[in-house]
Write an enzyme that holds these catalytic residues in place. Sequence first.
Site, PDB file in Angstrom:
ATOM      1  N   GLY A  61       0.806  -1.209   0.000  1.00  0.00           N
ATOM      2  CA  GLY A  61       0.000   0.000   0.000  1.00  0.00           C
ATOM      3  C   GLY A  61       0.837   1.256   0.000  1.00  0.00           C
ATOM      4  O   GLY A  61       1.995   1.263   0.438  1.00  0.00           O
ATOM      5  N   GLY A  63       0.324   5.766   0.555  1.00  0.00           N
ATOM      6  CA  GLY A  63      -0.582   6.811   0.998  1.00  0.00           C
ATOM      7  C   GLY A  63       0.194   8.022   1.448  1.00  0.00           C
ATOM      8  O   GLY A  63       1.432   8.051   1.403  1.00  0.00           O
ATOM      9  N   GLY A  64      -0.551   9.030   1.898  1.00  0.00           N
ATOM     10  CA  GLY A  64       0.097  10.243   2.348  1.00  0.00           C
ATOM     11  C   GLY A  64       1.009  10.022   3.530  1.00  0.00           C
ATOM     12  O   GLY A  64       1.896  10.826   3.796  1.00  0.00           O
ATOM     13  N   MET A  65       0.776   8.928   4.269  1.00  0.00           N
ATOM     14  CA  MET A  65       1.632   8.635   5.425  1.00  0.00           C
ATOM     15  C   MET A  65       2.863   7.847   5.031  1.00  0.00           C
ATOM     16  O   MET A  65       3.706   7.572   5.859  1.00  0.00           O
ATOM     17  CB  MET A  65       0.845   7.859   6.475  1.00  0.00           C
ATOM     18  CG  MET A  65      -0.244   8.669   7.130  1.00  0.00           C
ATOM     19  SD  MET A  65      -1.117   7.701   8.370  1.00  0.00           S
ATOM     20  CE  MET A  65       0.207   7.465   9.563  1.00  0.00           C
ATOM     21  N   VAL A  68       3.542   1.015   2.843  1.00  0.00           N
ATOM     22  CA  VAL A  68       3.422  -0.134   3.721  1.00  0.00           C
ATOM     23  C   VAL A  68       3.919  -1.363   2.978  1.00  0.00           C
ATOM     24  O   VAL A  68       3.530  -1.608   1.831  1.00  0.00           O
ATOM     25  CB  VAL A  68       1.963  -0.347   4.177  1.00  0.00           C
ATOM     26  CG1 VAL A  68       1.879  -1.542   5.122  1.00  0.00           C
ATOM     27  CG2 VAL A  68       1.442   0.899   4.870  1.00  0.00           C
ATOM     28  N   LYS A  83       5.563  -0.006   8.056  1.00  0.00           N
ATOM     29  CA  LYS A  83       5.088   1.264   7.526  1.00  0.00           C
ATOM     30  C   LYS A  83       6.253   2.251   7.563  1.00  0.00           C
ATOM     31  O   LYS A  83       6.760   2.580   8.635  1.00  0.00           O
ATOM     32  CB  LYS A  83       3.908   1.791   8.339  1.00  0.00           C
ATOM     33  CG  LYS A  83       3.410   3.155   7.856  1.00  0.00           C
ATOM     34  CD  LYS A  83       2.103   3.541   8.529  1.00  0.00           C
ATOM     35  CE  LYS A  83       0.957   2.711   7.986  1.00  0.00           C
ATOM     36  NZ  LYS A  83      -0.349   3.189   8.464  1.00  0.00           N
ATOM     37  N   ASP A 175      -7.302  11.116  13.489  1.00  0.00           N
ATOM     38  CA  ASP A 175      -7.841  10.842  12.159  1.00  0.00           C
ATOM     39  C   ASP A 175      -8.631   9.535  12.157  1.00  0.00           C
ATOM     40  O   ASP A 175      -8.435   8.679  11.296  1.00  0.00           O
ATOM     41  CB  ASP A 175      -6.703  10.777  11.132  1.00  0.00           C
ATOM     42  CG  ASP A 175      -7.224  10.803   9.687  1.00  0.00           C
ATOM     43  OD1 ASP A 175      -8.302  11.387   9.464  1.00  0.00           O
ATOM     44  OD2 ASP A 175      -6.562  10.224   8.812  1.00  0.00           O
TER      45      ASP A 175
END
Length: 1012
Positions: A61, A63-65, A68, A83, A175
């Site tokens: 995965g 994402g903005g974070m 992963v 992550k 969040d």
Amino acid sequence: MAPRDEDTGSSETKREGASGETFDTDTDAERIGARVRARLLASAPQMAWRIGRYQVLETIGHGGMGTVHAAYDEQLDRKVAIKVLLEDGAFGPEEHARLIREAQALARLSHPNVVAVHEVGEHDGDLFLAMEFVRGESLAKWLSTNPDWQKVLKTYVEAGRGLAEAHRVDLVHRDFKPLNVMRSDDGAVKVLDFGLASVVTEPSTNDHDAGPISSSFSESLTIPGTVMGTPPYMSPEQHQGDGADARSDQYSFCVALWEALTGARPFAAKNVQLLYEDKLRGPPSWPRSAAAVPRSIVEALRRGLAPDADHRWPSMEPLLDALTWDPGRRRLRGALALAGVSVVGLGGVTLYTMTQGETACTGAEAKLAGVWDDARQAEVQAAVQGIDEPYAQGVWARTQRALDDYASAWVAMHTEACEATSIRGEQSAHMLDLRMACLQRAAVDLQTTVDTLASADEAVVRRAHRLTARLPPLAGCADTQALSSSEDPPRPEDASAVEVARLELSRSESLERAGRYPAARDAVESARSALEGVDYGPVNARLALRDGLVKGRLGDFEAAEASLNEAVTLASQWNQRDSLAQAAIGLLEVVGYQLREAEGLRYWSIARGASTGQPRRMAEALTTHALALSTLGKLDEAEAEHRAAIELQESTLGPDHPDLAGSHNNLAIALAQGGKLDAAEVEFRATVERRRESLGLEHPESIKSLGNLGNVLAQQGKLAEAEAITRQALSLAQRALGPRHPEVALRRGALGHILSAQGKVEEAETETREALALAEAVLGPEHPDVTMSRYNLGAILQDQLRFAEAEAEFRAATAQWLKQLGPEHPDVALGRSSLGAVLEAQGKHEEAETALREAVQLREKALGPDHPSLAFTRQHLALTLVALGKLEEAEAELRASLSISEEALGAEHPQLSLVRSDLASVLIERGRVTEALPLAEKAQPKPERDDVPADVRAYASFVLGRALWDIEPPQRDRLEARKLAEAARQRLKAAEATDETLLREVEQWLTQHPAP
């Protein structure tokens, strides 16, 4: 179940030859095996890089974070999720440091509804988290399957409990949304990314400047400025940039649950500014098209969506309580209070009926007629004194006093409750009903305790002090706040069945405390039969709890786990904190001590949280946690928990309460396991004195404490005193319990161990064989105590160097454990370890290597690489490897064994003499004499120790002599070397049981190395 306040059991009898004590636990079922590891690594050969110690398998995965990855943890043999949070150096040093602090705090958070963080680290300048790998789907995806609203509510409440636990340790999610909650394939609900939703897309120096994770939600929103969170779920204060706290998470949670129940969010604007303005106007009405959930659920959500944070729920806990507790079920309480209905209970106890005047509050004593009155006292006295044991008279005196005191306190509380309403007008009739219902439940517990004592056998009489000490504190019947939140009554048509079930469940609890486990199980089944066709959650929760606890006592651990998990669910739904605490403590014990010890610790946070405000329950939780920690070899942590339990008990129960002796006994056992033998001796002596004063020295629990004192004295090398104390305990057991009692067999086994350590091998064998014969006759050939006695006989035979006979006993014991406990149980590893040692002693090196490697693998898998029980096994594996010419592997095993032994036993323990001598010998063989000499010198046992066998002293002398001879350049040390070898030969010849192989080796060396 766990040996709370019992004899040291395994720690005194599970011996591996002359090596001393072992510390065993069950296996860790969560760790994957070598075949799975190979499959995982082969599944993605293209992923060749590593992150820290983790082998990357695939990217799963973005994402903005960050990104992963699925990865493999080689150290702990498991699949994890990695992550990577700070790719490409996107953040400044202050933001970087803040995120590290938050990630480290998250790694300390442990809760079943939170994805566990195993490690926080940096790789190539990027921050990464190694997390629990969860197979499943997000709640956002799960909701697309259209589950019914009850399932949705239950699922979100579980997620909310994860939020609540984070808030308890001062972590804020920032969040919360459906994409940040996973539902695993087995239905477990786990929240992701606690404290990390503040990861920003632009550098910032504080939380107020943190940007949204725009890639993690689908809507296109205009975001004025930079704020933290996903706008549809953000609280108004987050929109304003005022920062987020626990009440902000509560708001996001309510938005998400509203959306899950209705199919649409409460605020639907597509522009962030308009969305913010909608939220300031407060929550809308419940959509007519939505599921017809109870109004109480809607009102709970509306309160959580209040624009002003101060007007929301004070924390997640009361919100979750409102979502799991239907106020509609309270309807009967008010009706009963208004109508002044008198509810008749069992056993002659009647709830107060509202009347006027002072006379209404007299006659409480009469309400205990048939529960504890003159006739019942006579029954109990006859039963207790009818046991032909020397301690029975003292038991009756203490039991009578305890029951009289409890009955007097009950009468006083009953009178005071009545007067508070009908005379002083200080409380409402409704509160009086609640207090009287509480007193009725206490009277039922008193009745079942008296019933158990009135039919007492020897086992019940022995535990009588525990029965009376565990009666429910009456102070709870004056706690108006707790009573106000107590359970609703059942429907009128179910009331009779529920009362019968409660009586049977109370009887089951009394029987369990008395040690009458089959009868306790029968009482549970009687309660189950009474409840057939009755759907009343509060009593069903208690039924599951009692079923699980009794099954645990009967050794049906898997069934116990299932029932206790059901109890956790029901107790949570029905707001039964004490039942929840007991169920979590039971799971901590059953799973953490008997089944999958590392996994069991996950129940600690539930047990601790549910026990808060209940000192006696908290002490029980601390003790159980300590026992679970001990099984994992975390002995310092276990000691701290035992001390905390004692401190809590002393402050709430007083220094003379019976529970204190048991807690001190548990502390002493933990100290002994941790090698703190002097401190353990002090605690055991104190326990003996406490029990001598409160129970009498001939009471079985006093005898156990005396036996434990003898064991720890033996471990300290105070063998003469240990023998005297153990003989005293044996004599008392024979006189108090009879010559054929299992306790006598246990004392004989302990005496055999001590005699063997003193070199009194014939007496040791006699005592051990008698212990085995007695245990087999009394308990049957397949009882676990019989298997342990057989193992102990093998250890005694091994001490006598009768290896073939020892091998036969070890094989029989191991086969029985394999049949009883399964292939991965620690006792099987114990048997394999000892079997390998005697095979090695007989020159069966290949067989020995196989058995010992299997034992190392089992123990390392269950306990980790540094657990004390591995020291012996690694040492004997090394000796086998030496015989096979594998010196490099042997050195590695011995160094590991030495490190473990020094940590567990202390640098001066005599057991280390053998390990140091073995390591020095291997180094000599490898030509590294300079390294060997200091080890050989340190291996010399102190002259004053009387617990070091002659062959051990001889071996240490011989190895030192070899090192002195081989040291370069040759010096006068060669004369000293021959003197040491000569002394070794003389010791071996004079020993009662001589190691002939070692003697031949010494004599051969002397022949080959004449005096210079």
